[in-house]
Design a protein around this motif. Structure first.
Motif, PDB file in Angstrom:
ATOM      1  N   SER A 191       0.827  -1.210   0.000  1.00  0.00           N
ATOM      2  CA  SER A 191       0.000   0.000   0.000  1.00  0.00           C
ATOM      3  C   SER A 191       0.861   1.260   0.000  1.00  0.00           C
ATOM      4  O   SER A 191       0.537   2.254  -0.673  1.00  0.00           O
ATOM      5  N   ILE A 192       1.992   1.219   0.729  1.00  0.00           N
ATOM      6  CA  ILE A 192       2.907   2.364   0.736  1.00  0.00           C
ATOM      7  C   ILE A 192       3.601   2.488  -0.612  1.00  0.00           C
ATOM      8  O   ILE A 192       3.743   3.585  -1.163  1.00  0.00           O
ATOM      9  N   GLN A 193       4.046   1.368  -1.168  1.00  0.00           N
ATOM     10  CA  GLN A 193       4.685   1.389  -2.480  1.00  0.00           C
ATOM     11  C   GLN A 193       3.771   2.002  -3.536  1.00  0.00           C
ATOM     12  O   GLN A 193       4.219   2.787  -4.382  1.00  0.00           O
ATOM     13  N   GLU A 194       2.503   1.660  -3.466  1.00  0.00           N
ATOM     14  CA  GLU A 194       1.557   2.165  -4.467  1.00  0.00           C
ATOM     15  C   GLU A 194       1.400   3.679  -4.359  1.00  0.00           C
ATOM     16  O   GLU A 194       1.412   4.397  -5.365  1.00  0.00           O
ATOM     17  N   ARG A 195       1.265   4.170  -3.125  1.00  0.00           N
ATOM     18  CA  ARG A 195       1.054   5.604  -2.941  1.00  0.00           C
ATOM     19  C   ARG A 195       2.313   6.424  -3.210  1.00  0.00           C
ATOM     20  O   ARG A 195       2.239   7.591  -3.585  1.00  0.00           O
ATOM     21  N   LEU A 196       3.491   5.795  -3.030  1.00  0.00           N
ATOM     22  CA  LEU A 196       4.745   6.522  -3.260  1.00  0.00           C
ATOM     23  C   LEU A 196       5.319   6.270  -4.654  1.00  0.00           C
ATOM     24  O   LEU A 196       6.454   6.675  -4.936  1.00  0.00           O
ATOM     25  N   ALA A 197       4.578   5.635  -5.514  1.00  0.00           N
ATOM     26  CA  ALA A 197       5.055   5.308  -6.860  1.00  0.00           C
ATOM     27  C   ALA A 197       5.607   6.513  -7.619  1.00  0.00           C
ATOM     28  O   ALA A 197       6.629   6.396  -8.312  1.00  0.00           O
ATOM     29  N   PRO A 198       4.989   7.711  -7.531  1.00  0.00           N
ATOM     30  CA  PRO A 198       5.547   8.853  -8.281  1.00  0.00           C
ATOM     31  C   PRO A 198       6.938   9.273  -7.811  1.00  0.00           C
ATOM     32  O   PRO A 198       7.663   9.941  -8.547  1.00  0.00           O
ATOM     33  N   MET A 199       7.318   8.877  -6.588  1.00  0.00           N
ATOM     34  CA  MET A 199       8.626   9.261  -6.058  1.00  0.00           C
ATOM     35  C   MET A 199       9.739   8.358  -6.540  1.00  0.00           C
ATOM     36  O   MET A 199      10.924   8.670  -6.330  1.00  0.00           O
ATOM     37  N   VAL A 200       9.395   7.256  -7.157  1.00  0.00           N
ATOM     38  CA  VAL A 200      10.384   6.228  -7.484  1.00  0.00           C
ATOM     39  C   VAL A 200      10.499   6.037  -8.990  1.00  0.00           C
ATOM     40  O   VAL A 200       9.499   6.039  -9.715  1.00  0.00           O
ATOM     41  N   ILE A 201      11.724   5.907  -9.465  1.00  0.00           N
ATOM     42  CA  ILE A 201      11.990   5.577 -10.862  1.00  0.00           C
ATOM     43  C   ILE A 201      12.875   4.338 -10.896  1.00  0.00           C
ATOM     44  O   ILE A 201      13.504   3.985  -9.894  1.00  0.00           O
ATOM     45  N   MET A 202      12.921   3.685 -12.023  1.00  0.00           N
ATOM     46  CA  MET A 202      13.775   2.504 -12.174  1.00  0.00           C
ATOM     47  C   MET A 202      15.063   2.877 -12.888  1.00  0.00           C
ATOM     48  O   MET A 202      15.047   3.546 -13.916  1.00  0.00           O
ATOM     49  N   LYS A 203      16.192   2.477 -12.305  1.00  0.00           N
ATOM     50  CA  LYS A 203      17.501   2.633 -12.942  1.00  0.00           C
ATOM     51  C   LYS A 203      18.044   1.234 -13.160  1.00  0.00           C
ATOM     52  O   LYS A 203      18.619   0.627 -12.264  1.00  0.00           O
ATOM     53  N   GLY A 204      17.817   0.722 -14.363  1.00  0.00           N
ATOM     54  CA  GLY A 204      18.141  -0.670 -14.629  1.00  0.00           C
ATOM     55  C   GLY A 204      17.187  -1.553 -13.844  1.00  0.00           C
ATOM     56  O   GLY A 204      15.971  -1.420 -13.936  1.00  0.00           O
ATOM     57  N   ALA A 205      17.757  -2.419 -12.998  1.00  0.00           N
ATOM     58  CA  ALA A 205      16.931  -3.341 -12.219  1.00  0.00           C
ATOM     59  C   ALA A 205      16.648  -2.826 -10.813  1.00  0.00           C
ATOM     60  O   ALA A 205      15.979  -3.500 -10.035  1.00  0.00           O
ATOM     61  N   ARG A 206      17.136  -1.639 -10.460  1.00  0.00           N
ATOM     62  CA  ARG A 206      16.940  -1.167  -9.096  1.00  0.00           C
ATOM     63  C   ARG A 206      16.044   0.066  -9.050  1.00  0.00           C
ATOM     64  O   ARG A 206      15.965   0.837 -10.008  1.00  0.00           O
ATOM     65  N   ARG A 207      15.374   0.240  -7.906  1.00  0.00           N
ATOM     66  CA  ARG A 207      14.523   1.391  -7.677  1.00  0.00           C
ATOM     67  C   ARG A 207      15.367   2.546  -7.157  1.00  0.00           C
ATOM     68  O   ARG A 207      16.280   2.361  -6.353  1.00  0.00           O
ATOM     69  N   ALA A 208      15.065   3.739  -7.612  1.00  0.00           N
ATOM     70  CA  ALA A 208      15.789   4.930  -7.174  1.00  0.00           C
ATOM     71  C   ALA A 208      14.807   6.078  -7.007  1.00  0.00           C
ATOM     72  O   ALA A 208      13.684   6.038  -7.509  1.00  0.00           O
ATOM     73  N   LEU A 209      15.234   7.115  -6.293  1.00  0.00           N
ATOM     74  CA  LEU A 209      14.376   8.272  -6.070  1.00  0.00           C
ATOM     75  C   LEU A 209      14.292   9.151  -7.311  1.00  0.00           C
ATOM     76  O   LEU A 209      15.277   9.307  -8.048  1.00  0.00           O
ATOM     77  N   ASN A 210      13.132   9.725  -7.534  1.00  0.00           N
ATOM     78  CA  ASN A 210      12.903  10.667  -8.625  1.00  0.00           C
ATOM     79  C   ASN A 210      13.420  12.031  -8.193  1.00  0.00           C
ATOM     80  O   ASN A 210      12.850  12.682  -7.310  1.00  0.00           O
ATOM     81  N   GLU A 211      14.499  12.474  -8.799  1.00  0.00           N
ATOM     82  CA  GLU A 211      15.146  13.716  -8.376  1.00  0.00           C
ATOM     83  C   GLU A 211      14.275  14.950  -8.596  1.00  0.00           C
ATOM     84  O   GLU A 211      14.478  15.989  -7.958  1.00  0.00           O
ATOM     85  N   GLU A 212      13.280  14.855  -9.468  1.00  0.00           N
ATOM     86  CA  GLU A 212      12.391  15.993  -9.717  1.00  0.00           C
ATOM     87  C   GLU A 212      11.363  16.167  -8.605  1.00  0.00           C
ATOM     88  O   GLU A 212      10.697  17.208  -8.533  1.00  0.00           O
ATOM     89  N   ILE A 213      11.227  15.175  -7.756  1.00  0.00           N
ATOM     90  CA  ILE A 213      10.240  15.243  -6.675  1.00  0.00           C
ATOM     91  C   ILE A 213      10.901  15.437  -5.312  1.00  0.00           C
ATOM     92  O   ILE A 213      10.385  16.155  -4.457  1.00  0.00           O
ATOM     93  N   VAL A 214      12.063  14.824  -5.121  1.00  0.00           N
ATOM     94  CA  VAL A 214      12.730  14.885  -3.819  1.00  0.00           C
ATOM     95  C   VAL A 214      13.563  16.161  -3.746  1.00  0.00           C
ATOM     96  O   VAL A 214      14.713  16.210  -4.184  1.00  0.00           O
ATOM     97  N   LYS A 215      12.939  17.205  -3.179  1.00  0.00           N
ATOM     98  CA  LYS A 215      13.574  18.520  -3.120  1.00  0.00           C
ATOM     99  C   LYS A 215      13.512  19.072  -1.703  1.00  0.00           C
ATOM    100  O   LYS A 215      12.596  18.771  -0.935  1.00  0.00           O
ATOM    101  N   TYR A 216      14.502  19.910  -1.382  1.00  0.00           N
ATOM    102  CA  TYR A 216      14.616  20.526  -0.059  1.00  0.00           C
ATOM    103  C   TYR A 216      14.376  22.023  -0.179  1.00  0.00           C
ATOM    104  O   TYR A 216      14.947  22.682  -1.053  1.00  0.00           O
ATOM    105  N   ARG A 217      13.557  22.554   0.716  1.00  0.00           N
ATOM    106  CA  ARG A 217      13.247  23.986   0.695  1.00  0.00           C
ATOM    107  C   ARG A 217      13.874  24.652   1.905  1.00  0.00           C
ATOM    108  O   ARG A 217      13.732  24.180   3.034  1.00  0.00           O
ATOM    109  N   PHE A 218      14.578  25.751   1.675  1.00  0.00           N
ATOM    110  CA  PHE A 218      15.184  26.495   2.784  1.00  0.00           C
ATOM    111  C   PHE A 218      15.264  27.980   2.442  1.00  0.00           C
ATOM    112  O   PHE A 218      15.214  28.359   1.269  1.00  0.00           O
TER     113      PHE A 218
END
Length: 432
Positions: free
Chosen positions: A148-175
Motif C-alpha cells: 500500500s505504501i509502495q503504491e502511494r509513493l510510486a511517483p517518487m520512485v523511478i527505475m535505474k536498470g533493475a533497481r529502484r531509485a528516487l525521482n530527483e524531480e520530486i525529492v527537493k529541499y526547501r530552505f
C-alpha cells in the motif's frame, strides 16, 4: 541544582551541550542586579571548546591572504574568529541520511498524509509537524515493502536498470536565506533544491573511460559509505549545511536552557578553508602539520595524499579514485584530506581580485546569482585539489572556481559552524 540533576543534564548530547553550556555560564556570570559591577575574567580551562559530532575546533587566528591575479603578490593579513569544521569531507553515508530525510518529508506530507506520522502540533505556518520518532522507525519510507505504501509513493520512485531509485524531480529541499547581491543584503528568499546527487557523474566527467561500475555503486553501495560524496552542486551542498544545522538544533531542544540559541552552519568561507587547511595559528608558522609522505619498506617514501602524480599516473598514492574520508594523516588541527581526495566547494563567489575589497576580519565574498545572470556571476570558489588534479592544485593558496550548477566526480564539500570566542589565559584578569 543538586548533583543528581546536574549529572542528568550533562548526560545529554555531550559535545554541543558542554560547549553551549560553558558559554552560557560565562554569559550568566555577567548577569547581576548591580549594573555597574562586572565579573573578573577567568580563562576557559582546556584551551578549546568540545566540538559537535564529526567536527574539530579551530581557534581564532591570522593568515596571509593572496590574490589570484598575481602569484607573486605579498597579499595581506586577515583574521578569523574561532569556528568548528568537519574533520572529514561529507561522506556518502552522511549525505544519504539527508536525502532520505527529505524523501521521508515529501512522502509523509505529499503522498501518505497518514495521521500516524504526524504530531498533534500545528506550526506557525499552519502545517502539521511530522513525528520523526515514528518515521525513523520505518525510514526510508520509499524503500518500504508494504504494497500500500509502495503504491502511494510510486511517483517518487523511478527505475535505474533493475533497481529502484528516487525521482530527483520530486525529492527537493526547501530552505530560506538572506540573499546577497554584491552590494547590500536586502531580502530573505526561499529556494527549492533537488537533493539527489548525479550518480553517473563519473561517466559524464570521463566519457571515454570505463566507469559504469562507479556510476552504479559509488553513492548507493555500503562499501563506499565513508568515501566523500561527489556529484553535488554548490546549491545542494548549501542545502545540506542548512539541514544539518536544523537537525542538530532538534537533537538538543530537550535542554530548555539552550532553547532559542541559533546554531549557524554553512559551507566554509574561502578564508576559513585556507586557515583550516594550513593548520597553523600564525602567518610566521610553516605548514608542518600535514604529512604528505610516509616511510615505506627499504627506506622508500610513499605518498600520503590523493592526487594525480603525472600523466596517466593515479595509483601511487594507494588509489585510482577517491579514498575513505579518514585516510592518511590529519593536519595540526585534526582535519583530514584538506589537500587532495576531492576538491571542495566554499561559500564565496569567485573574483580574481577579491582580496582588494573583502574585509580583513572574517572575509567572505557573497553573491547569490539570479537564474538570468551569466555564468560569470555563478562562479563559486573551489579549493584543495582532487584525486584527478596535479600537485600544484594541492597548495592551500591555490584558487579555482566552478559554476554553481555544475556537479563533478572530483568535487565534494564539508561544513563549518560558528564557535564562541572563549576567554583565554592571555585575557584573564590579573593583579596590577
Amino acid at each position: 541544582m543538586n548533583k543528581k540533576n546536574l549529572r542528568h543534564r550533562l548526560s545529554q548530547p555531550r559535545t554541543i551541550v558542554i560547549a553551549l553550556l560553558t558559554s552560557l555560564i560565562v554569559v550568566a556570570a555577567c548577569k547581576s542586579n548591580n549594573f555597574y559591577s562586572a565579573p573578573k575574567v577567568s580563562a576557559f580551562r582546556g584551551g578549546k571548546l568540545p566540538a559537535p559530532p564529526g567536527m574539530v575546533y579551530v581557534p581564532s587566528g591570522t593568515i596571509l591572504y593572496k590574490s589570484s591575479l598575481d602569484s607573486g603578490n605579498v597579499g595581506k593579513n586577515i583574521s578569523l574568529s574561532a569556528f568548528f569544521i568537519d574533520e572529514t569531507e561529507v561522506t556518502n553515508k552522511q549525505y544519504r541520511q539527508f536525502v532520505n530525510w527529505v524523501a521521508d518529508s515529501v512522502a509523509v506530507t505529499d503522498y501518505l498524509n497518514d495521521d500516524q506520522y504526524f504530531l498533534d502540533i500545528v506550526g506557525e505556518d499552519g502545517q502539521r509537524r511530522i513525528d520523526w520518532k515514528r518515521v525513523k522507525r520505518v525510514s526510508p519510507l520509499w524503500k518500504s515493502n508494504d504494497p500500500s505504501i509502495q503504491e502511494r509513493l510510486a511517483p517518487m520512485v523511478i527505475m535505474k536498470g533493475a533497481r529502484r531509485a528516487l525521482n530527483e524531480e520530486i525529492v527537493k529541499y526547501r530552505f530560506s536565506y538572506l540573499k546577497s547581491n554584491g552590494r547590500e543584503e536586502t531580502e530573505y528568499v526561499t529556494d527549492t533544491v533537488p537533493v539527489m546527487p548525479i550518480e553517473d557523474i563519473w561517466s559524464k566527467d570521463f566519457p571515454n573511460a570505463q566507469l559504469a561500475s562507479m556510476d552504479a555503486n559509488y553513492f548507493t553501495h555500503e562499501s563506499f559509505d565513508y568515501y566523500p560524496v561527489v556529484g553535488v552542486t554548490w546549491k545542494q551542498a548549501r542545502a545540506y549545511t542548512d539541514w544539518r544545522g536544523k537537525e542538530l538544533m532538534a537533537s538538543i531542544m530537550k535542554n530548555s536552557y539552550l532553547s532559542g540559541y541559533h546554531l549557524t552552519f554553512s559551507l566554509p568561507t574561502e578564508a576559513q578553508w585556507q586557515y583550516a587547511a594550513e593548520g597553523k595559528l600564525d602567518p610566521r608558522d610553516t605548514i608542518s602539520g600535514t604529512r604528505l609522505t610516509i616511510d615505506g619498506k627499504e627506506g622508500k617514501k610513499k605518498l600520503a595524499v590523493n592526487y594525480k602524480q603525472g600523466e596517466g599516473t593515479y595509483s601511487q598514492d594507494g588509489a585510482t579514485f577517491t579514498v575513505p574520508a579518514k585516510s592518511y594523516t590529519p593536519n595540526a588541527f585534526g582535519i583530514y584530506n584538506m589537500a587532495g581526495n576531492v576538491a571542495e566547494w566554499t561559500l564565496d563567489a569567485y573574483s580574481p581580485s577579491a582580496i582588494a575589497f573583502v574585509n580583513d576580519l572574517n572575509p567572505v565574498l557573497l553573491y547569490d546569482a539570479n537564474e538570468s545572470d551569466s555564468d560569470a556571476l555563478k562562479r563559486k570558489v573551489v579549493r584543495g585539489g582532487s584525486w584527478k588534479d596535479n600537485g600544484e592544485q594541492l597548495n592551500s593558496e591555490t584558487r579555482n572556481y566552478v559554476v554553481e550548477y555544475e556537479p563533478h566526480s572530483y568535487i565534494g564539500f564539508r561544513c563549518v559552524m560558528s564557535a564562541f570566542e572563549m576567554p583565554t589565559d592571555q585575557s584573564k584578569t590579573r593583579r596590577y
